[in-house]
Design a protein around this motif. Structure first.
Motif, PDB file in Angstrom:
ATOM      1  N   ARG A  76     -16.511 -99.434  39.130  1.00 21.78           N
ATOM      2  CA  ARG A  76     -15.390-100.359  38.967  1.00 21.78           C
ATOM      3  C   ARG A  76     -14.081 -99.592  38.744  1.00 21.78           C
ATOM      4  O   ARG A  76     -14.067 -98.480  38.193  1.00 21.78           O
ATOM      5  N   THR A  77     -12.987-100.206  39.150  1.00 19.83           N
ATOM      6  CA  THR A  77     -11.658 -99.711  38.793  1.00 19.83           C
ATOM      7  C   THR A  77     -11.182-100.389  37.517  1.00 19.83           C
ATOM      8  O   THR A  77     -10.700 -99.740  36.588  1.00 19.83           O
ATOM      9  N   HIS A  78     -11.347-101.718  37.473  1.00 20.91           N
ATOM     10  CA  HIS A  78     -11.037-102.509  36.290  1.00 20.91           C
ATOM     11  C   HIS A  78     -12.108-103.581  36.121  1.00 20.91           C
ATOM     12  O   HIS A  78     -12.741-103.998  37.107  1.00 20.91           O
ATOM     13  N   THR A  79     -12.279-104.033  34.910  1.00 17.00           N
ATOM     14  CA  THR A  79     -13.033-105.273  34.717  1.00 17.00           C
ATOM     15  C   THR A  79     -12.094-106.441  35.013  1.00 17.00           C
ATOM     16  O   THR A  79     -10.874-106.339  34.889  1.00 17.00           O
ATOM     17  N   VAL A  80     -12.689-107.545  35.448  1.00 20.17           N
ATOM     18  CA  VAL A  80     -11.906-108.743  35.786  1.00 20.17           C
ATOM     19  C   VAL A  80     -12.395-109.859  34.871  1.00 20.17           C
ATOM     20  O   VAL A  80     -13.404-110.522  35.135  1.00 20.17           O
ATOM     21  N   PHE A  81     -11.682-110.062  33.789  1.00 23.86           N
ATOM     22  CA  PHE A  81     -12.153-110.978  32.739  1.00 23.86           C
ATOM     23  C   PHE A  81     -11.955-112.439  33.111  1.00 23.86           C
ATOM     24  O   PHE A  81     -12.861-113.255  33.009  1.00 23.86           O
ATOM     25  N   GLY A  82     -10.760-112.783  33.536  1.00 31.40           N
ATOM     26  CA  GLY A  82     -10.413-114.177  33.805  1.00 31.40           C
ATOM     27  C   GLY A  82      -8.989-114.410  33.349  1.00 31.40           C
ATOM     28  O   GLY A  82      -8.412-113.603  32.606  1.00 31.40           O
ATOM     29  N   GLU A  83      -8.406-115.521  33.778  1.00 25.79           N
ATOM     30  CA  GLU A  83      -7.023-115.808  33.400  1.00 25.79           C
ATOM     31  C   GLU A  83      -6.746-117.291  33.510  1.00 25.79           C
ATOM     32  O   GLU A  83      -7.451-118.025  34.206  1.00 25.79           O
ATOM     33  N   GLY A  84      -5.698-117.713  32.792  1.00 24.80           N
ATOM     34  CA  GLY A  84      -5.284-119.099  32.887  1.00 24.80           C
ATOM     35  C   GLY A  84      -5.039-119.730  31.541  1.00 24.80           C
ATOM     36  O   GLY A  84      -4.837-119.052  30.529  1.00 24.80           O
ATOM     37  N   ASN A  85      -5.086-121.033  31.530  1.00 23.61           N
ATOM     38  CA  ASN A  85      -4.774-121.846  30.357  1.00 23.61           C
ATOM     39  C   ASN A  85      -6.006-121.957  29.461  1.00 23.61           C
ATOM     40  O   ASN A  85      -7.049-122.459  29.888  1.00 23.61           O
ATOM     41  N   ALA A  86      -5.896-121.493  28.222  1.00 21.01           N
ATOM     42  CA  ALA A  86      -7.021-121.566  27.287  1.00 21.01           C
ATOM     43  C   ALA A  86      -7.308-122.991  26.842  1.00 21.01           C
ATOM     44  O   ALA A  86      -8.320-123.240  26.179  1.00 21.01           O
ATOM     45  N   ASN A  87      -6.433-123.907  27.207  1.00 17.47           N
ATOM     46  CA  ASN A  87      -6.645-125.325  26.899  1.00 17.47           C
ATOM     47  C   ASN A  87      -6.796-126.121  28.192  1.00 17.47           C
ATOM     48  O   ASN A  87      -6.472-127.305  28.254  1.00 17.47           O
ATOM     49  N   ALA A  88      -7.318-125.456  29.237  1.00 18.05           N
ATOM     50  CA  ALA A  88      -7.391-126.066  30.564  1.00 18.05           C
ATOM     51  C   ALA A  88      -8.334-127.258  30.588  1.00 18.05           C
ATOM     52  O   ALA A  88      -9.396-127.246  29.959  1.00 18.05           O
ATOM     53  N   ARG A  89      -7.942-128.246  31.364  1.00 14.27           N
ATOM     54  CA  ARG A  89      -8.817-129.387  31.607  1.00 14.27           C
ATOM     55  C   ARG A  89      -9.878-129.046  32.653  1.00 14.27           C
ATOM     56  O   ARG A  89     -10.972-129.615  32.646  1.00 14.27           O
ATOM     57  N   VAL A  90      -9.533-128.106  33.554  1.00 15.37           N
ATOM     58  CA  VAL A  90     -10.429-127.725  34.648  1.00 15.37           C
ATOM     59  C   VAL A  90     -10.590-126.208  34.666  1.00 15.37           C
ATOM     60  O   VAL A  90      -9.593-125.479  34.580  1.00 15.37           O
ATOM     61  N   VAL A  91     -11.822-125.745  34.789  1.00 13.04           N
ATOM     62  CA  VAL A  91     -12.137-124.327  34.958  1.00 13.04           C
ATOM     63  C   VAL A  91     -12.724-124.137  36.351  1.00 13.04           C
ATOM     64  O   VAL A  91     -13.589-124.922  36.779  1.00 13.04           O
ATOM     65  N   PHE A  92     -12.244-123.123  37.066  1.00 16.07           N
ATOM     66  CA  PHE A  92     -12.828-122.746  38.349  1.00 16.07           C
ATOM     67  C   PHE A  92     -13.661-121.487  38.135  1.00 16.07           C
ATOM     68  O   PHE A  92     -13.153-120.468  37.661  1.00 16.07           O
ATOM     69  N   PHE A  93     -14.945-121.575  38.500  1.00 13.23           N
ATOM     70  CA  PHE A  93     -15.938-120.561  38.150  1.00 13.23           C
ATOM     71  C   PHE A  93     -16.487-119.940  39.434  1.00 13.23           C
ATOM     72  O   PHE A  93     -17.202-120.604  40.190  1.00 13.23           O
ATOM     73  N   GLY A  94     -16.101-118.684  39.701  1.00 14.20           N
ATOM     74  CA  GLY A  94     -16.511-118.020  40.932  1.00 14.20           C
ATOM     75  C   GLY A  94     -17.703-117.099  40.755  1.00 14.20           C
ATOM     76  O   GLY A  94     -18.421-117.165  39.754  1.00 14.20           O
ATOM     77  N   GLU A  95     -17.896-116.216  41.744  1.00 15.48           N
ATOM     78  CA  GLU A  95     -19.113-115.406  41.781  1.00 15.48           C
ATOM     79  C   GLU A  95     -18.905-114.005  41.213  1.00 15.48           C
ATOM     80  O   GLU A  95     -19.501-113.635  40.211  1.00 15.48           O
ATOM     81  N   ALA A  96     -18.057-113.200  41.871  1.00 18.63           N
ATOM     82  CA  ALA A  96     -17.846-111.814  41.444  1.00 18.63           C
ATOM     83  C   ALA A  96     -16.517-111.325  41.992  1.00 18.63           C
ATOM     84  O   ALA A  96     -16.038-111.821  43.019  1.00 18.63           O
ATOM     85  N   PRO A  97     -15.886-110.342  41.344  1.00 16.40           N
ATOM     86  CA  PRO A  97     -14.632-109.796  41.871  1.00 16.40           C
ATOM     87  C   PRO A  97     -14.848-109.078  43.197  1.00 16.40           C
ATOM     88  O   PRO A  97     -15.909-108.500  43.445  1.00 16.40           O
TER      89      PRO A  97
END
Length: 323
Positions: A163-184
């Motif tokens: 890996r070059t970097h880990t890819v943790f996630g980003e966005g609104n911590a109070n989000a109504r919707v989460v989009f959940f993918g597979e891998a970087p």
């Protein structure tokens, strides 16, 4: 294969799940489903689940307590004994074949016939997230701490090396919707951000079509490191990252989780079904409603599937009152 078949639920579990399903349908706006009646349930349990009760008789009597559309308060219907049945109709006394109880590995594949605007039938009984919901500032603080833990993770030796970097996630911590993918992928590995390549551009358009921006939602993957050659993460790698993505979702507690592709859908729902079998209805994950749809990378290769993906998103938007 027989050893992989889950045992049927016992009677108390079936009653609890039926009551929870009835409650969910009421909350979803279905008006014809009767509310659970504790006294009637206890009477049915006493009468039908005695040692001498027939299995099929119990199922038939339980079904008879359901109201028809537009009906008033229901009254439990007594089950006539076999002698009276024989007297009225000799053919009625013949035993009927026992019905097969569906197992965990074969969930229903159709939506419930609900009223307009109501949710498609959930696939199982939901349960609340553990613990209390945290204030936004504390959610953000805990997500930052978890990201630092992920950045130092060495659980998957191959992924940690390449890996070059880990890819943790980003966005609104109070989000109504989460989009959940597979891998970087390669772009995500380089920029340490999820969905920033061509598939990410399409995901951004999908989010915008839902009248959100990327800042309104939260985006993450099942694994936090890019697998070599952009292969799918293997089961051990997903298991190693499971505590991280489960904690992210638990902290955010979204109303909806959109699983993008088979890897994320199967990991979150503990299922082996394809996207085609999982899409088109909601599945519960604690208090969240899960929508499984096609990954943006798949849609780039198969543009004809974009309509189905948009149908899935519209199902979510209707349920959320946004369409």
């Amino acid at each position: 294969m027989l050893e992989n078949i889950s045992p049927p639920l016992d009677r108390d579990q079936l009653i609890m799940q039926a009551a929870a399903l009835a409650d969910h349908l009421h909350r979803a706006g279905v008006q014809w489903m009767p509310r659970p009646n504790e006294q009637a349930v206890q009477e049915l349990k006493t009468r039908l689940f005695s040692p001498n009760a027939e299995a099929e008789g119990a199922g038939n009597a339980a079904a008879s307590t359901m109201e028809a559309p537009g009906a008033g308060t229901q009254t439990p219907v007594s089950r006539p004994d076999s002698a009276s049945l024989s007297a009225a109709n000799p053919s009625a006394a013949k035993p009927t074949p026992a019905k097969t109880v569906p197992t965990k590995s074969a969930p229903a594949t159709t939506s419930a016939p609900t009223a307009a605007g109501a949710s498609p039938l959930l696939n199982a009984v939901a349960k609340p997230y553990p613990g209390a919901s945290l204030p936004l500032a504390q959610r953000e603080s805990e997500l930052v701490a978890l990201a630092s833990e992920v950045a130092a993770c060495q659980k998957c030796s191959q992924l940690a090396r390449c890996r070059t970097h880990t890819v943790f996630g980003e966005g609104n911590a109070n989000a109504r919707v989460v989009f959940f993918g597979e891998a970087p992928g390669a772009d995500e590995d380089r920029e340490a951000r999820p969905f920033v390549g061509k598939a990410g551009e399409l995901l951004t358009k999908m989010i915008q079509a839902c009248k959100f921006s990327r800042d309104d939602v939260y985006i993450l993957n099942t694994v936090k490191c890019r697998p070599p050659g952009n292969r799918n993460p293997d089961p051990e790698e997903i298991a190693n990252c499971r505590p991280y993505f489960e904690k992210q979702i638990e902290l955010i507690r979204p109303e909806y989780i959109v699983c993008l592709g088979a890897v994320s859908g199967q990991a979150l729902l503990d299922s082996k079904l394809s996207v085609g079998r999982l899409r088109g209805r909601f599945h519960p994950y604690f208090d969240s409603k899960v929508v499984v749809t096609y990954h943006p990378a798949y849609l780039l290769r198969n543009p004809a599937a974009k309509k189905a993906a948009w149908d899935d998103l519209q199902m979510m938007l209707r349920d959320a009152g946004l369409l």
